[in-house]
Scaffold this motif. Structure first.
Motif, mmCIF file in Angstrom:
data_model
loop_
_atom_site.group_PDB
_atom_site.id
_atom_site.type_symbol
_atom_site.label_atom_id
_atom_site.label_comp_id
_atom_site.label_asym_id
_atom_site.label_seq_id
_atom_site.Cartn_x
_atom_site.Cartn_y
_atom_site.Cartn_z
ATOM 1 N N PRO A 124 0.822 -1.199 0.000
ATOM 2 C CA PRO A 124 0.000 0.000 0.000
ATOM 3 C C PRO A 124 0.862 1.256 0.000
ATOM 4 O O PRO A 124 1.986 1.237 0.489
ATOM 5 C CB PRO A 124 -0.796 -0.122 1.289
ATOM 6 C CG PRO A 124 -0.142 -1.167 2.078
ATOM 7 C CD PRO A 124 0.524 -2.063 1.119
ATOM 8 N N LEU A 125 0.304 2.253 -0.540
ATOM 9 C CA LEU A 125 1.047 3.486 -0.742
ATOM 10 C C LEU A 125 1.579 4.034 0.571
ATOM 11 O O LEU A 125 2.668 4.573 0.639
ATOM 12 C CB LEU A 125 0.112 4.519 -1.380
ATOM 13 C CG LEU A 125 0.791 5.794 -1.869
ATOM 14 C CD1 LEU A 125 1.725 5.435 -2.993
ATOM 15 C CD2 LEU A 125 -0.250 6.772 -2.306
ATOM 16 N N ASP A 126 0.766 3.842 1.597
ATOM 17 C CA ASP A 126 1.160 4.356 2.891
ATOM 18 C C ASP A 126 2.468 3.765 3.370
ATOM 19 O O ASP A 126 3.144 4.343 4.182
ATOM 20 C CB ASP A 126 0.103 3.972 3.948
ATOM 21 C CG ASP A 126 -1.075 4.880 3.838
ATOM 22 O OD1 ASP A 126 -0.895 5.970 3.281
ATOM 23 O OD2 ASP A 126 -2.160 4.487 4.266
ATOM 24 N N PHE A 127 2.753 2.610 2.876
ATOM 25 C CA PHE A 127 3.794 1.861 3.538
ATOM 26 C C PHE A 127 5.112 1.862 2.805
ATOM 27 O O PHE A 127 6.071 1.327 3.285
ATOM 28 C CB PHE A 127 3.325 0.427 3.742
ATOM 29 C CG PHE A 127 3.868 -0.138 4.992
ATOM 30 C CD1 PHE A 127 3.443 0.367 6.196
ATOM 31 C CD2 PHE A 127 4.820 -1.120 4.981
ATOM 32 C CE1 PHE A 127 3.957 -0.111 7.356
ATOM 33 C CE2 PHE A 127 5.336 -1.610 6.145
ATOM 34 C CZ PHE A 127 4.902 -1.105 7.335
ATOM 35 N N ASN A 129 7.220 4.184 2.219
ATOM 36 C CA ASN A 129 8.235 5.207 2.438
ATOM 37 C C ASN A 129 9.590 4.569 2.713
ATOM 38 O O ASN A 129 10.611 5.177 2.545
ATOM 39 C CB ASN A 129 7.829 6.159 3.558
ATOM 40 C CG ASN A 129 7.739 5.448 4.879
ATOM 41 O OD1 ASN A 129 7.614 4.228 4.906
ATOM 42 N ND2 ASN A 129 7.811 6.177 5.961
ATOM 43 N N PRO B 52 -2.810 5.003 9.540
ATOM 44 C CA PRO B 52 -3.096 4.085 8.448
ATOM 45 C C PRO B 52 -2.759 2.662 8.848
ATOM 46 O O PRO B 52 -1.681 2.395 9.368
ATOM 47 C CB PRO B 52 -2.182 4.565 7.336
ATOM 48 C CG PRO B 52 -1.129 5.320 8.023
ATOM 49 C CD PRO B 52 -1.715 5.895 9.269
ATOM 50 N N HIS B 54 -1.806 -1.056 8.230
ATOM 51 C CA HIS B 54 -1.137 -1.875 7.237
ATOM 52 C C HIS B 54 -1.962 -3.135 7.043
ATOM 53 O O HIS B 54 -1.862 -4.081 7.800
ATOM 54 C CB HIS B 54 0.257 -2.200 7.736
ATOM 55 C CG HIS B 54 1.008 -3.028 6.764
ATOM 56 N ND1 HIS B 54 1.990 -3.875 7.130
ATOM 57 C CD2 HIS B 54 0.893 -3.128 5.432
ATOM 58 C CE1 HIS B 54 2.450 -4.480 6.076
ATOM 59 N NE2 HIS B 54 1.819 -4.056 5.036
ATOM 60 N N ASN B 56 -2.886 -5.384 4.187
ATOM 61 C CA ASN B 56 -2.495 -6.676 3.623
ATOM 62 C C ASN B 56 -1.064 -7.002 4.029
ATOM 63 O O ASN B 56 -0.112 -6.703 3.342
ATOM 64 C CB ASN B 56 -2.652 -6.700 2.104
ATOM 65 C CG ASN B 56 -2.116 -5.446 1.501
ATOM 66 O OD1 ASN B 56 -1.862 -4.475 2.204
ATOM 67 N ND2 ASN B 56 -1.925 -5.465 0.211
ATOM 68 N N SER B 88 14.481 9.097 3.673
ATOM 69 C CA SER B 88 13.627 8.302 2.799
ATOM 70 C C SER B 88 12.349 9.056 2.477
ATOM 71 O O SER B 88 11.802 8.935 1.384
ATOM 72 C CB SER B 88 13.316 6.973 3.448
ATOM 73 O OG SER B 88 12.733 7.209 4.695
ATOM 74 N N GLN B 89 11.912 9.841 3.431
ATOM 75 C CA GLN B 89 10.676 10.539 3.145
ATOM 76 C C GLN B 89 10.896 11.673 2.180
ATOM 77 O O GLN B 89 9.996 12.085 1.470
ATOM 78 C CB GLN B 89 10.059 11.026 4.437
ATOM 79 C CG GLN B 89 9.173 9.941 5.009
ATOM 80 C CD GLN B 89 9.045 10.057 6.475
ATOM 81 O OE1 GLN B 89 9.491 11.030 7.060
ATOM 82 N NE2 GLN B 89 8.437 9.080 7.085
ATOM 83 N N SER B 92 10.105 10.244 -1.378
ATOM 84 C CA SER B 92 8.770 10.093 -1.920
ATOM 85 C C SER B 92 8.054 11.429 -1.810
ATOM 86 O O SER B 92 7.979 12.028 -0.752
ATOM 87 C CB SER B 92 8.025 9.027 -1.142
ATOM 88 O OG SER B 92 7.982 9.396 0.200
ATOM 89 N N LYS B 96 0.550 12.065 0.105
ATOM 90 C CA LYS B 96 0.245 11.202 1.226
ATOM 91 C C LYS B 96 1.391 11.176 2.213
ATOM 92 O O LYS B 96 1.219 11.401 3.403
ATOM 93 C CB LYS B 96 0.010 9.790 0.685
ATOM 94 C CG LYS B 96 -0.513 8.869 1.721
ATOM 95 C CD LYS B 96 -1.982 9.049 1.857
ATOM 96 C CE LYS B 96 -2.452 8.259 3.050
ATOM 97 N NZ LYS B 96 -3.811 8.586 3.366
ATOM 98 N N THR B 97 2.553 10.918 1.691
ATOM 99 C CA THR B 97 3.691 10.798 2.556
ATOM 100 C C THR B 97 3.981 12.129 3.229
ATOM 101 O O THR B 97 4.348 12.178 4.383
ATOM 102 C CB THR B 97 4.911 10.352 1.755
ATOM 103 O OG1 THR B 97 4.444 9.597 0.676
ATOM 104 C CG2 THR B 97 5.826 9.552 2.620
ATOM 105 N N ARG B 100 1.699 12.461 6.052
ATOM 106 C CA ARG B 100 2.031 11.577 7.143
ATOM 107 C C ARG B 100 3.264 12.038 7.887
ATOM 108 O O ARG B 100 3.402 11.878 9.071
ATOM 109 C CB ARG B 100 2.265 10.180 6.603
ATOM 110 C CG ARG B 100 1.091 9.262 6.798
ATOM 111 C CD ARG B 100 1.262 8.032 5.969
ATOM 112 N NE ARG B 100 2.597 7.450 6.113
ATOM 113 C CZ ARG B 100 3.004 6.804 7.175
ATOM 114 N NH1 ARG B 100 2.209 6.662 8.182
ATOM 115 N NH2 ARG B 100 4.203 6.299 7.230
#
Lengths: 197, 924
Positions: A124-127, A129, B52, B54, B56, B88-89, B92, B96-97, B100
């Motif tokens: 998922p996109l959230d994850f 990073n 959010p 996680h 799956n 890392s942030q 992206s 969204k990131t 967050r």
């Protein structure tokens, strides 16, 4: 010397010097290397910051990269569009990271990116990073390293072992953290992750 | 994307609105309680409170991001983690990131700090605080040099860095001077470092390229692995030692002797006397060391005991005492070799200890062994093959540890070993006796009637010895094929042990034989030293000849037979242990013989050169890469220690014994007038003391210290005590290390346990967070109760919500709960955050009008300050319009980017004091 001044403005050169691990001279040399790849595409005047991208085919044909099994990944990681087409900035960036002056952490970060061959798109996109090196990445890396000389069984075993050894948090894949932790113990990493140009 | 659900009760006057955060703390799956906390100014944070989930989970144990955040706040990893998190942030750039990223740590208790952050951002008019700006803030706080360093270390593209730098510069214009200076300093440092690094790297590469046979060795290691490579490296090392020894001998013994020919002394004149019978065999003088070689610098007997008083050439130094030089040169050579051996041994011990200690070497091999510098096609290929072989070695080492046997097969295995061992020992014993009795047999004439000085007589014995030492190991090897060893290295150790036994026994038999001959005076020569030297010389040469024959016959011919005649068409396998033992044996002979024949190292140099090339060629053509790979770090240690302990120390013992106990022959050689060789040193020191009064203390010291056994005993005792203490200290350190390791293991287990707990906690929390509820209400609101929020695993349903106050409630649900929306009628809209405080309601309305018909819009105002909170609501007439507004991101309003989220509000408004909202149970 005269024409060197016209390639970059002083501010540009300063900026490049602050952003990379190169001196003025080296930046100019690298620019010429870059330009030699496609003299008809790259203008000699960069003061206006033209938007020039050299395709991956040209970058990959450099003698420094030509025979490197990871050349495509290197180009992809350092190019802004992710497809290996490089601007001068990307080009400088690449060799700056691969120079001997770059610190271990930076090198480790990019090495991690290079070895993490398949970008994790199914998460998922959230994850994402943080990306991970998972088993399929490792298999690809191994096959490139050894030119497919290992049998499938051996590749599988090596992968298991690597994950077993380097994975600190037992999640079955290597995060950047794991990778950096591992790199700390490798005395020769700094000298091997280095392209002399 | 999480859909937001707004449950609105009475639309109060905005001045009464307050934000109340409902933080879920309930853990039980059945009844989730919500605490009601006042969050005066935490509306912004509340926006991002949604954690959010996680969903799956691909891996069983993957930590959710919240767990990782908690981990990141743990002391040991925090700095690193934060840094990498930023790194890392930065990469992206998705909205969204970014959003967050700005979310404060939900588990941490530093919400006040976060609030402060939020406010600082506001004061900076930075409602659009993006990554860059945060970074800029960070960079700005640092001194210029430091910030440049940080900028360089950030894994961003250069263009991005340049942007940041431009911004930085514009802010730091206030102190351009300091920055420039810092930059200059930094640059200087960088240049300096670079030069240093370059020198070092260049030095390293140069050092490598200077070494002998570098290319060949690289090739070998690529094709055959490090095991076979270790043999060749060992050979090279022996060559180095011999060259060194030769240089020392040549400089201090050979040259003075050459420049001071002993023609004046009539003593060596008898040398031509035995020659008439030998004339016909001059061809063989090379092999036997007899003939004119007998009386040459090659052997002991040629050296004079003069003090070079009769030096004709002007070059030669006066007062050069050849006997003294002889003893000191040999001593120095031995000492230097000893030091080098010990050094090498310690180095290789260290290396093998290091590599075997850490377990992560496969990972390192995979990730860190590729040399990016390599750019030629051939070397790239070589490197790939090399890495491949090394990986295989590691794998085989790992896999062989797992094998297990049951009792029956263990017994069988043991008996096989016993049988093989006894056969080997019998063979060794037989060889010993054979050599011992064969020698006098040949002396007496033997079966073939040879004349007394026939070179064949000299050569038979060395030939037999060499044949035994070459052929028997092969036999042992064949025998050991029946044994089943766990790992190839154990196999090699065993065969090394056997070969060592064999060679040691033969060598001691030879020594014994020579000793008896010397004592009996039956050497047949004037100088028994020369006789022993010649014997050794013959042994060394014969060893070479047999080795060459072995290579030609057993490797080339037999290899060719195997390749062409058998069906399997396989190649031979290289027996490292045997070959290394051959080398060690040869080297022992040389070290022993150097006393009797100072130029023996020269012979050995030639021998090693020849052997290297022959072996290399043979290896390339006849051998295959070993099927079982094993690593050589350990092996090279073993080889070096074998070279040191039995070989070098044995030779040294023999030499010292000879010098100390055996009377030198009285008619030739440098020590002809002495009782034993060591006496010379004593005599010299005494003379020194007598002739030069200022050096008298030296002779006194010698007399009282070195000659005095008591002193020697004390010295040895001290030495042993020191060694003992060191050993004890080492043991203690080992113990401490072991305990520390245990402690670390325990800590790791603790940490794992805690992390697992944390993960469980967070999973539950994430579940409960799926429903996030905020409400705006007046301060009088006391209780908000949600009843019966039922969770089934990661499914969630809301049965009913009962509110006792005039509240406006937001419930945010993850996307998968969109089904829930179908159970009622809804108004659709968006919630706008990060709004510029100066933006008015009408501006908001005007801006969002383009996406559709707006039924309602408002901006929340903070009651206490009177300033807008930066949050606005826009309600559209249809879902599509809200979708359109959401899809049109990014938005900019009032000069800054704003963030919007889609929300829905129920159509059936509640208008009483006590309301209940009851959507149907939803299960997705």
């Amino acid at each position: 010397m005269g024409n060197k001044q016209t390639i970059f403005t002083t501010q540009q050169l300063d900026a490049y010097q602050d952003c990379t691990y190169f001196t003025r001279k080296e930046i100019l040399r690298l620019f010429h290397r870059y330009r030699d790849l496609a003299p008809q595409l790259v203008p000699l005047d960069y003061t206006t910051g033209p938007d020039v991208r050299l395709p991956y085919e040209l970058i990959g044909s450099m003698p420094e990269l030509k025979d490197n099994p990871f050349r495509q990944r290197i180009a992809e990681v350092f190019s802004e569009d992710g497809e290996g087409n490089m601007t001068l900035d990307d080009f400088l960036d690449m060799f700056s990271v691969l120079s001997e002056m770059a610190p271990r952490d930076l090198k480790a970060y990019y090495a991690f990116r290079i070895y993490e061959l398949a970008l994790v798109s199914f998460l998922p996109l959230d994850f994402n990073n943080d990306d991970f090196i998972c088993k399929s990445d490792l298999e690809k890396t191994l096959n490139r390293l050894t030119r497919n000389e290992l049998t499938e069984d051996e590749v599988r075993m090596v992968c298991e072992k690597v994950i077993d050894e380097a994975d600190l948090d037992n999640d079955g894949r290597l995060s950047l953290e794991d990778f950096q932790h591992m790199i700390v113990r490798a005395p020769d990493f700094l000298s091997t992750f280095h392209i002399r140009i | 994307m999480a859909a937001s659900l707004i449950m609105e009760t009475i639309p109060d006057g905005y001045e009464d609105e307050d934000l109340i955060e409902l933080a879920a703390v309930g853990r039980s799956h059945r009844a989730v309680r919500f605490d009601l906390t006042h969050g005066d100014r935490e509306d912004l944070e509340a926006q991002h409170y949604h954690e959010p989930k996680h969903t799956n989970t691909l891996q069983r144990n993957s930590w959710s991001s919240s767990t990782q955040r908690v981990l990141s706040s743990m002391p040991s990893r925090s700095i690193r983690w934060n840094q990498t998190a930023v790194l890392s942030q930065n990469q992206s750039r998705s909205t969204k990131t970014r959003r967050r990223r700005r979310a404060p740590n939900p588990v941490s208790t530093t919400s006040s700090a976060a609030t402060r952050d939020v406010f600082r951002e506001r004061e900076n008019c930075a409602d659009d605080v993006t990554q860059d700006e945060e970074l800029l803030n960070k960079l700005q706080d640092l001194p210029a040099g430091e910030s440049v360093r940080l900028l360089r270390e950030m894994p961003l593209s250069v263009s991005k860095k340049r942007e940041i730098r431009a911004l930085c510069f514009s802010w730091e214009l206030a102190q351009p001077l300091s920055e420039n200076r810092a930059l200059f300093c930094h640059r200087f440092q960088a240049c300096f470092l670079k030069v240093l690094c370059g020198c070092w790297l260049g030095g390293v590469s140069q050092k490598k390229s200077i070494q002998l046979w570098q290319k060949v060795l690289k090739n070998i290691s690529a094709r055959f692995g490090t095991g076979i490579l270790s043999y060749f490296i060992f050979l090279r090392r022996l060559l180095l030692y011999n060259i060194l020894f030769f240089l020392i001998n040549g400089l201090f013994l050979f040259l003075p002797q050459i420049s001071n020919p002993p023609t004046s002394s009539p003593s060596p004149s008898p040398s031509p006397s035995p020659s008439p019978s030998e004339d016909e065999h001059t061809v063989l003088w090379m092999l036997t060391g007899t003939g004119f070689l007998t009386d040459s610098v090659m052997f002991y007997g040629h050296y004079t005991n003069s003090t070079s008083g009769n030096c004709q050439a002007k070059m030669c130094p006066h007062n050069y005492n050849i006997p003294l030089a002889y003893i000191f040169t040999i001593g120095t050579g031995m000492f230097v070799t000893c030091v080098m051996l010990v050094y090498r041994m310690s180095k290789s011990f260290e290396k093998s200890f290091c590599t075997f200690k850490n377990t992560g070497n496969i990972a390192l091999k995979v990730f860190c062994s590729w040399d990016f510098k390599v750019c030629r096609k051939r070397s790239v290929k070589l490197q790939a093959v090399n890495i491949c072989t090394q990986l295989k070695e590691m794998l085989s080492e790992l896999s062989c540890r797992k094998k297990k046997r049951n009792l029956c097969s263990t017994l069988g295995w043991l008996s096989v070993h016993l049988i093989v061992w006894s056969i080997c020992l019998l063979c060794i014993g037989a060889c010993m006796t054979a050599v011992y009795y064969f020698h006098p047999y040949i002396e007496k004439g033997g079966p073939i009637m040879v004349r007394k000085n026939d070179p064949v007589r000299f050569l038979t014995m060395p030939l037999v010895v060499s044949c035994i030492s070459h052929l028997l190991p092969g036999f042992f090897d064949k025998l050991s094929k029946g044994e089943d060893y766990n790992s190839p290295s154990v196999h090699i150790y065993v065969s090394i042990l056997r070969n060592l036994l064999l060679k040691g026994c033969i060598f001691s038999v030879l020594c014994y034989y020579w000793l008896t001959k010397i004592n009996d005076g039956e050497t047949g020569q004037k100088c028994w030293e020369t006789f022993v030297g010649q014997e050794l010389y013959r042994l060394v040469l014969m060893d070479l000849i047999v080795a060459v024959l072995h290579i030609i016959l057993a490797e080339f011919l037999w290899g060719m037979c195997i390749r062409n005649l058998t069906f399997r068409r396989r190649k031979l396998e290289f027996d490292i242990a045997r070959d290394v033992l051959e080398l060690i044996y040869g080297q022992t002979l040389v070290w022993f013989g150097v006393l009797f024949s100072p130029l023996l190292p020269a012979v050995q140099i030639g021998k090693l050169f020849l052997l290297f090339y022959l072996k290399k060629t043979s290896l390339m053509t006849n051998f295959q890469a070993p099927r079982k790979h094993w690593r050589a770090t350990e092996m090279s240690t073993i080889f070096v220690s074998l070279l040191f302990l039995p070989s070098f120390i044995g030779a040294l013992m023999c030499v010292i014994y000879t010098m100390w106990r055996i009377k030198p022959s009285s008619h030739c050689g440098p020590f002809r007038s002495l009782h034993n060789m060591l006496l010379l040193g004593k005599q010299w020191i005494m003379d020194l003391g007598n002739s030069n009064p200022s050096l008298e203390w030296l002779s006194l010291a010698y007399l009282h210290l070195v000659d005095n056994p008591l002193f020697l005993f004390i010295l040895a005792g001290l030495f042993l005590t020191i060694i003992y203490i060191h050993m004890q200290v080492l043991d203690g350190q080992k113990l401490i290390i072991g305990r520390l390791q245990e402690q670390i293991d325990h800590e790791g287990e603790d940490k794992k346990f805690l992390i697992a707990k944390l993960q469980v906690l967070n999973e539950e929390r994430a579940l409960s967070h799926e429903v996030n509820i905020w409400c705006f209400n007046d301060r009088t609101a006391k209780v908000v109760v949600l009843e019966d929020i039922v969770m089934y695993g990661n499914m969630c349903s809301i049965k009913s919500v009962v509110m006792e106050s005039t509240v406006r409630l937001y419930i945010r649900l993850p996307e998968e709960h969109n089904e829930f929306l179908k159970s009622g009628e809804w108004d659709h809209g968006i919630v706008v955050t990060d709004l510029n405080p100066h933006v008015t309601n009408s501006e908001l309305h005007d801006y969002f009008q383009k996406f559709g018909t707006i039924t309602e819009s408002d901006i929340t105002i903070d009651k206490s300050s009177g300033w807008p909170k930066g949050v606005g609501f826009v309600r559209y007439s249809s879902s599509e319009e809200a979708e359109a507004a959401k899809a049109d991101e990014p938005h900019t309003l009032g000069g800054f980017p704003i963030w919007i989220n889609k929300i829905v509000t129920p159509k059936n408004r509640f208008d009483t004091q006590h309301r209940s909202f009851q959507p149907n149970l939803c299960v997705n």
